[in-house]
Design an enzyme around this catalytic site. Structure first.
Site, mmCIF file in Angstrom:
data_model
loop_
_atom_site.group_PDB
_atom_site.id
_atom_site.type_symbol
_atom_site.label_atom_id
_atom_site.label_comp_id
_atom_site.label_asym_id
_atom_site.label_seq_id
_atom_site.Cartn_x
_atom_site.Cartn_y
_atom_site.Cartn_z
ATOM 1 N N GLU A 62 0.810 -1.010 0.202
ATOM 2 C CA GLU A 62 -0.127 0.224 -0.109
ATOM 3 C C GLU A 62 1.267 0.737 -0.204
ATOM 4 O O GLU A 62 0.090 2.306 -1.012
ATOM 5 C CB GLU A 62 -0.900 0.161 1.175
ATOM 6 N N HIS A 131 -10.356 -6.481 8.348
ATOM 7 C CA HIS A 131 -11.117 -5.878 7.238
ATOM 8 C C HIS A 131 -12.937 -5.341 7.683
ATOM 9 O O HIS A 131 -13.655 -5.133 6.749
ATOM 10 C CB HIS A 131 -11.548 -7.390 6.738
#
Length: 326
Positions: A62, A131
């Site tokens: 990322e 998540h």
């Protein structure tokens, strides 16, 4: 007027497609966004139709995704980065908060950063750790970033296009629990400016305010309250930074009461900021303190406990009752 019903995720896909058709500088970057179409299929078929040079499958890095996007923006492109899940954004946090958010100011406005970072966030999908988080407050706290969160397919379609067209870096928070919910999309024009709040249900007794997936829960609570004789007005914040306080303050001055609901923990959160501002600017209109309903100040729990952690209509109605009891 052309109106089409589509799921939230498909509305995002259509909005991305439209932006890519209108501007060849728009690039999509992220993990598994190519042939797979992303884990939520938001980018489905876009690499097939626009090619690998404009829809880039990246490594699982990322920080590298956002760092590369910064360089591309400096070269004149308009990158759209997908962060696969909310909890995965933190490896890129340094790039976002110390570089992306500050470059335009550092160059006294001479360098713009037209980058959109898409972050699926929030709960209600029964997932594991990292998540189902709600990290929006980290980004609203950072000067130089704009933060928005659509709650309907129509907003998803238009807000992603408007975000891509913006010269400023935008954190685009997508409530992942809404991806499969259908709604009408007005394909001809956007009725509401990007950075604006909106009243989505009229009422007279209590103002309910929230963002993202929580707007649906607020509407459910308002419908239940109506059955019990209480009229609730619901405001969708939509833009988390900057916040358009006009509709919120107008509503509170009319009802005299307000409840803010969010999935994120309550301490130093968006709800904290909105509550403080309403208390400052509409104090004499209030008949009761501004109340907040939120996730708890703990890490997000295992999926089997998410129902106890996330605010539901019952917890919102309990706050409505407390507000009316003053």
């Amino acid at each position: 007027m052309t109106i089409q019903a589509m799921p939230f995720a498909k509305a995002l896909n259509a909005g991305l497609r439209k932006a890519m058709e209108n501007d060849s500088r728009v690039l999509l970057m992220g993990e598994d966004i190519g042939p797979l179409g992303g884990v939520f299929r938001v980018t489905e078929h876009l690499q097939r139709d626009f090619g690998e040079q404009r829809v880039l499958d990246t490594p699982l890095a990322e920080s590298g995704i956002v760092g590369s996007a910064i360089g591309l923006a400096m070269a004149g492109f308009r990158p759209v980065c997908e962060i696969q899940f909310d909890g995965f954004v933190f490896p890129a946090f340094d790039q976002i908060t110390t570089q992306l958010a500050k470059i335009t100011n550092r160059h006294e406005g001479a360098v713009s950063m037209p980058i959109v970072i898409r972050i699926p966030y929030g709960g209600h999908i029964g997932a594991v750790e990292h998540h189902q988080e709600s990290p929006e407050a980290y980004f609203t706290h950072t000067p130089g970033l704009r933060v928005i969160s659509p709650s309907t397919p129509n907003d998803a379609y238009w807000m992603i296009q408007e975000a891509i067209a913006s010269p400023d870096p935008i954190i685009f928070m997508e409530p992942k629990s809404r991806y499969w919910h259908k709604g009408e999309v007005e394909l001809d024009s956007s009725a509401v400016p990007l950075h604006s709040s909106r009243i989505v249900r009229r009422g007279t007794d209590v103002t309910l305010v929230g963002h993202g997936a929580m707007v649906t829960t607020l509407l459910q609570a308002a419908a239940l309250a109506e059955a019990e004789g209480t009229s609730c007005e619901v405001v969708d914040v939509r833009s988390l930074s900057p916040i358009d306080y006009g509709p919120i303050l107008d509503s509170v001055r009319s009802t005299g009461r307000m409840v803010y609901a969010q999935e994120a923990p309550g301490f130093t959160s968006l709800g904290s900021e909105v509550a403080a501002t309403v208390m400052e600017q509409a104090f004499y209109a209030l008949e009761a303190p501004v109340l907040r309903v939120s996730g708890f100040d703990t890490p997000f729990p295992p999926a089997k406990l998410e129902g106890a952690y996330l605010p539901d209509a019952d917890r919102i109605l309990e706050a409505v009752d407390r507000s009316l009891a003053y």
